[in-house]
Design a protein around this motif. Structure first.
Motif, PDB file in Angstrom:
ATOM      1  N   ASN A  64       0.845  -1.197   0.000  1.00 57.45           N
ATOM      2  CA  ASN A  64       0.000   0.000   0.000  1.00 57.45           C
ATOM      3  C   ASN A  64       0.881   1.248   0.000  1.00 57.45           C
ATOM      4  O   ASN A  64       0.595   2.212  -0.710  1.00 57.45           O
ATOM      5  CB  ASN A  64      -0.927   0.028   1.214  1.00 57.45           C
ATOM      6  CG  ASN A  64      -2.065  -0.953   1.110  1.00 57.45           C
ATOM      7  OD1 ASN A  64      -2.359  -1.488   0.050  1.00 57.45           O
ATOM      8  ND2 ASN A  64      -2.706  -1.219   2.225  1.00 57.45           N
ATOM      9  N   TRP A  68       0.889   3.912  -2.936  1.00 57.45           N
ATOM     10  CA  TRP A  68       0.603   5.302  -2.562  1.00 57.45           C
ATOM     11  C   TRP A  68       1.643   6.229  -3.184  1.00 57.45           C
ATOM     12  O   TRP A  68       1.302   7.285  -3.720  1.00 57.45           O
ATOM     13  CB  TRP A  68       0.576   5.416  -1.039  1.00 57.45           C
ATOM     14  CG  TRP A  68       0.134   6.731  -0.512  1.00 57.45           C
ATOM     15  CD1 TRP A  68      -1.155   7.139  -0.297  1.00 57.45           C
ATOM     16  CD2 TRP A  68       0.964   7.836  -0.109  1.00 57.45           C
ATOM     17  NE1 TRP A  68      -1.168   8.415   0.220  1.00 57.45           N
ATOM     18  CE2 TRP A  68       0.115   8.870   0.343  1.00 57.45           C
ATOM     19  CE3 TRP A  68       2.341   8.036  -0.080  1.00 57.45           C
ATOM     20  CZ2 TRP A  68       0.604  10.081   0.808  1.00 57.45           C
ATOM     21  CZ3 TRP A  68       2.820   9.247   0.381  1.00 57.45           C
ATOM     22  CH2 TRP A  68       1.961  10.251   0.818  1.00 57.45           C
ATOM     23  N   GLU A  74      -0.996  11.604  -3.003  1.00 59.82           N
ATOM     24  CA  GLU A  74      -0.999  12.894  -2.323  1.00 59.82           C
ATOM     25  C   GLU A  74      -1.271  14.051  -3.288  1.00 59.82           C
ATOM     26  O   GLU A  74      -1.851  15.063  -2.905  1.00 59.82           O
ATOM     27  CB  GLU A  74       0.351  13.091  -1.621  1.00 59.82           C
ATOM     28  CG  GLU A  74       0.375  14.218  -0.641  1.00 59.82           C
ATOM     29  CD  GLU A  74       1.657  14.214   0.163  1.00 59.82           C
ATOM     30  OE1 GLU A  74       1.563  14.487   1.373  1.00 59.82           O
ATOM     31  OE2 GLU A  74       2.731  13.941  -0.398  1.00 59.82           O
ATOM     32  N   TYR A  99      -7.747   1.962  -4.258  1.00 65.66           N
ATOM     33  CA  TYR A  99      -7.493   3.403  -4.205  1.00 65.66           C
ATOM     34  C   TYR A  99      -8.547   4.113  -3.357  1.00 65.66           C
ATOM     35  O   TYR A  99      -8.223   4.892  -2.473  1.00 65.66           O
ATOM     36  CB  TYR A  99      -7.470   3.978  -5.629  1.00 65.66           C
ATOM     37  CG  TYR A  99      -7.002   5.406  -5.701  1.00 65.66           C
ATOM     38  CD1 TYR A  99      -5.675   5.709  -5.956  1.00 65.66           C
ATOM     39  CD2 TYR A  99      -7.885   6.465  -5.524  1.00 65.66           C
ATOM     40  CE1 TYR A  99      -5.232   7.020  -6.026  1.00 65.66           C
ATOM     41  CE2 TYR A  99      -7.457   7.782  -5.584  1.00 65.66           C
ATOM     42  CZ  TYR A  99      -6.123   8.047  -5.836  1.00 65.66           C
ATOM     43  OH  TYR A  99      -5.700   9.355  -5.903  1.00 65.66           O
ATOM     44  N   SER A 100      -9.812   3.815  -3.628  1.00 62.39           N
ATOM     45  CA  SER A 100     -10.880   4.530  -2.926  1.00 62.39           C
ATOM     46  C   SER A 100     -11.027   4.103  -1.471  1.00 62.39           C
ATOM     47  O   SER A 100     -11.327   4.929  -0.608  1.00 62.39           O
ATOM     48  CB  SER A 100     -12.213   4.366  -3.657  1.00 62.39           C
ATOM     49  OG  SER A 100     -12.637   3.017  -3.613  1.00 62.39           O
ATOM     50  N   LYS A 101     -10.790   2.832  -1.172  1.00 66.85           N
ATOM     51  CA  LYS A 101     -11.004   2.341   0.193  1.00 66.85           C
ATOM     52  C   LYS A 101      -9.770   2.433   1.085  1.00 66.85           C
ATOM     53  O   LYS A 101      -9.907   2.485   2.307  1.00 66.85           O
ATOM     54  CB  LYS A 101     -11.492   0.898   0.167  1.00 66.85           C
ATOM     55  CG  LYS A 101     -12.890   0.760  -0.404  1.00 66.85           C
ATOM     56  CD  LYS A 101     -13.376  -0.651  -0.325  1.00 66.85           C
ATOM     57  CE  LYS A 101     -14.800  -0.733  -0.844  1.00 66.85           C
ATOM     58  NZ  LYS A 101     -15.340  -2.085  -0.757  1.00 66.85           N
ATOM     59  N   VAL A 102      -8.584   2.445   0.489  1.00 69.17           N
ATOM     60  CA  VAL A 102      -7.365   2.412   1.303  1.00 69.17           C
ATOM     61  C   VAL A 102      -6.424   3.569   0.977  1.00 69.17           C
ATOM     62  O   VAL A 102      -6.123   4.393   1.832  1.00 69.17           O
ATOM     63  CB  VAL A 102      -6.613   1.063   1.120  1.00 69.17           C
ATOM     64  CG1 VAL A 102      -5.333   1.035   1.933  1.00 69.17           C
ATOM     65  CG2 VAL A 102      -7.510  -0.106   1.490  1.00 69.17           C
ATOM     66  N   SER A 104      -6.526   6.370  -0.837  1.00 68.86           N
ATOM     67  CA  SER A 104      -6.965   7.769  -0.740  1.00 68.86           C
ATOM     68  C   SER A 104      -7.151   8.208   0.705  1.00 68.86           C
ATOM     69  O   SER A 104      -7.113   9.398   1.003  1.00 68.86           O
ATOM     70  CB  SER A 104      -8.256   7.984  -1.522  1.00 68.86           C
ATOM     71  OG  SER A 104      -9.305   7.234  -0.937  1.00 68.86           O
ATOM     72  N   ARG A 105      -7.318   7.268   1.600  1.00 69.37           N
ATOM     73  CA  ARG A 105      -7.490   7.585   3.028  1.00 69.37           C
ATOM     74  C   ARG A 105      -6.167   7.588   3.785  1.00 69.37           C
ATOM     75  O   ARG A 105      -6.109   8.020   4.927  1.00 69.37           O
ATOM     76  CB  ARG A 105      -8.444   6.587   3.670  1.00 69.37           C
ATOM     77  CG  ARG A 105      -9.823   6.704   3.071  1.00 69.37           C
ATOM     78  CD  ARG A 105     -10.766   5.714   3.652  1.00 69.37           C
ATOM     79  NE  ARG A 105     -12.059   5.862   2.995  1.00 69.37           N
ATOM     80  CZ  ARG A 105     -13.037   5.027   3.117  1.00 69.37           C
ATOM     81  NH1 ARG A 105     -12.901   3.968   3.891  1.00 69.37           N
ATOM     82  NH2 ARG A 105     -14.165   5.221   2.488  1.00 69.37           N
ATOM     83  N   GLN A 106      -5.135   7.091   3.133  1.00 71.97           N
ATOM     84  CA  GLN A 106      -3.813   7.018   3.748  1.00 71.97           C
ATOM     85  C   GLN A 106      -3.167   8.398   3.634  1.00 71.97           C
ATOM     86  O   GLN A 106      -3.027   8.939   2.551  1.00 71.97           O
ATOM     87  CB  GLN A 106      -2.993   5.961   2.996  1.00 71.97           C
ATOM     88  CG  GLN A 106      -1.696   5.613   3.612  1.00 71.97           C
ATOM     89  CD  GLN A 106      -1.039   4.434   2.882  1.00 71.97           C
ATOM     90  OE1 GLN A 106      -1.713   3.549   2.376  1.00 71.97           O
ATOM     91  NE2 GLN A 106       0.261   4.443   2.830  1.00 71.97           N
ATOM     92  N   LYS A 107      -2.784   8.970   4.738  1.00 71.09           N
ATOM     93  CA  LYS A 107      -2.238  10.330   4.754  1.00 71.09           C
ATOM     94  C   LYS A 107      -0.772  10.373   4.342  1.00 71.09           C
ATOM     95  O   LYS A 107      -0.308  11.332   3.773  1.00 71.09           O
ATOM     96  CB  LYS A 107      -2.388  10.958   6.146  1.00 71.09           C
ATOM     97  CG  LYS A 107      -3.823  11.049   6.589  1.00 71.09           C
ATOM     98  CD  LYS A 107      -4.617  11.972   5.703  1.00 71.09           C
ATOM     99  CE  LYS A 107      -6.032  12.086   6.205  1.00 71.09           C
ATOM    100  NZ  LYS A 107      -6.996  12.442   5.224  1.00 71.09           N
TER     101      LYS A 107
END
Length: 115
Positions: A64, A68, A74, A99-102, A104-107
């Motif tokens: 991931n 990312w 980012e 992408y949408s579930k993991v 995009s939520r990862q900062k």
């Protein structure tokens, strides 16, 4: 080099090999952000997607982080769109979901920094 890396990304390889490969790929992307751009990087991206969805959570986290970085999450969805434009249907669908579930939520990157 690519065939050797792809062999190491086989699901039968030990978790530690997968984590080390993810760390190496992350380093490569940090040093040269477009190293896997286009069709030349597609086999590695597809194998990374498979490992990001594998059953071993530590391997998932490692890949991931790599995805990312390589998809430049980012910065927006341009990296995702570039991948979707060259990937096959099944991989495109799986990547959109990841992408949408993991991703995009990862900062920021999480696990690779912990090595």
């Amino acid at each position: 080099v690519e065939p050797i890396v792809l062999k190491g990304m086989d699901l039968q390889q030990p978790m530690e090999v997968h984590q080390a490969l993810a760390a190496g790929l992350c380093t490569a992307v940090r040093l040269k952000p477009d190293v896997l751009a286009g069709k030349e990087g597609l086999p590695l991206m597809d194998a990374s997607l498979k490992l990001a969805m594998s059953g071993v959570q530590r391997v998932q986290w490692s890949f991931n982080d790599f995805l990312w970085l390589v998809l430049k999450v980012e910065a927006g969805e341009e990296g995702l769109e570039a991948y979707l434009s060259i990937a096959n249907f099944d991989n495109s669908k799986a990547m959109k979901t990841l992408y949408s579930k993991v991703l995009s939520r990862q900062k920021e990157m999480t696990t690779v920094l912990d090595f």
